[in-house]
Design a protein around this motif. Structure first.
Motif, short mmCIF file in Angstrom:
data_model
loop_
_atom_site.label_atom_id
_atom_site.label_comp_id
_atom_site.label_asym_id
_atom_site.label_seq_id
_atom_site.Cartn_x
_atom_site.Cartn_y
_atom_site.Cartn_z
N GLY A 1 50.94 37.71 26.87
CA GLY A 1 51.67 38.69 27.67
C GLY A 1 51.99 39.95 26.89
O GLY A 1 52.41 39.87 25.73
N THR B 1 54.38 30.79 26.20
CA THR B 1 53.59 30.57 27.41
C THR B 1 52.78 29.28 27.32
O THR B 1 52.76 28.58 26.32
CB THR B 1 52.63 31.75 27.66
N SER C 1 56.49 35.77 33.81
CA SER C 1 57.29 36.95 33.56
C SER C 1 58.66 36.73 34.19
O SER C 1 58.91 35.70 34.76
CB SER C 1 56.61 38.19 34.12
N SER D 1 54.04 41.25 31.21
CA SER D 1 55.35 40.61 31.16
C SER D 1 56.45 41.66 31.27
O SER D 1 56.44 42.65 30.56
CB SER D 1 55.52 39.84 29.84
#
Length: 236
Positions: free
Chosen positions: A212, A207, A19, A196
């Motif tokens: 997320g 990712t 994130s 996120s």
């Protein structure tokens, strides 16, 4: 129940749920590839997105959460395609209510509600080479989890070594406010569904294999997901 596709890095926990990074900390976008504000003063009352959500409602849905352990700022929804806003949709499925279905091809996560309905969330997913599919289940739930980069990641990105013993939970932690840890046959797969706070990643493959959701969406899903809930990841 087997996961198919290339796994994310094995080893330590949680190379999988990046994130955003704030000033003074390690660049979180680098973890995404290798591993907020509100609507301001716009006059949005009455404006409707192509999917039918009033933008003022979206601003409320993704507003600040000051009562969290680490107060969460509002999501800048101008950085999110409105088709990824949380919605209740028609979704025919043979899966039982409460099942989570991940559709990486279309960047959506569904929570089956029954009677042909589901709650749909926009998502980011694994980038090329890190996509996977199969059945799993929620074996652990974490609020503000500690993130530990695997050894493989540290070899690729030496700057991550400062967190070899774990990064405590907080706004700058890659796993965010809530995490669902995915298991299979009693073993942690190293994959997660995580929070996120980087809205411009929703609708993209970025990712190392995790999924997320916007922080407010992840908190919404987390509260409705018990341990052992089934998770189905569709082929990409």
């Amino acid at each position: 129940m087997t996961l198919t596709g290339r796994r994310a890095d094995a080893g330590q926990t949680q190379d999988l749920a990046p994130s955003p990074q704030r000033a003074g900390f390690l660049d979180r976008r680098a973890f995404l590839v290798g591993s907020a504000v509100g609507l301001g003063t716009l006059g949005l009352t009455g404006c409707v997105t192509p999917d039918g959500m009033v933008l003022a409602e979206a601003a409320k849905t993704y507003g600040a959460m000051p009562d969290e352990k680490f107060p969460i700022p509002a999501t800048d929804i101008s950085k999110v395609d409105p088709k990824y806003y949380r919605r209740t949709v028609r979704y025919e499925s043979k899966e039982a209510p409460g099942t989570i279905v991940v559709d990486p091809r279309n960047f959506y996560v569904y929570r089956i509600e029954g009677d042909g309905a589901a709650t749909r969330y926009g998502a980011n997913v694994g980038r090329d080479g890190f996509l996977w599919s199969g059945d799993a289940y929620v074996g652990r739930k974490s609020e503000w989890a500690t993130w530990t980069p695997p050894k493989e990641m540290i070899r690729r990105q030496p700057e991550a070594a400062q967190y070899a013993r774990g990064m405590p939970g907080g706004l700058d932690n890659p796993l965010g406010a809530r995490t669902l840890h995915l298991y299979q046959n009693g073993a942690y797969t190293l994959y997660t569904i995580y929070a996120s706070s980087e809205p411009d990643t929703i609708g993209s493959g970025i990712t190392s294999g995790c999924v997320g959701l916007l922080t407010q969406d992840m908190i919404h899903l987390y509260a409705r997901t018990p341990l052992k809930a089934k998770v189905v990841v569709l082929p990409a």
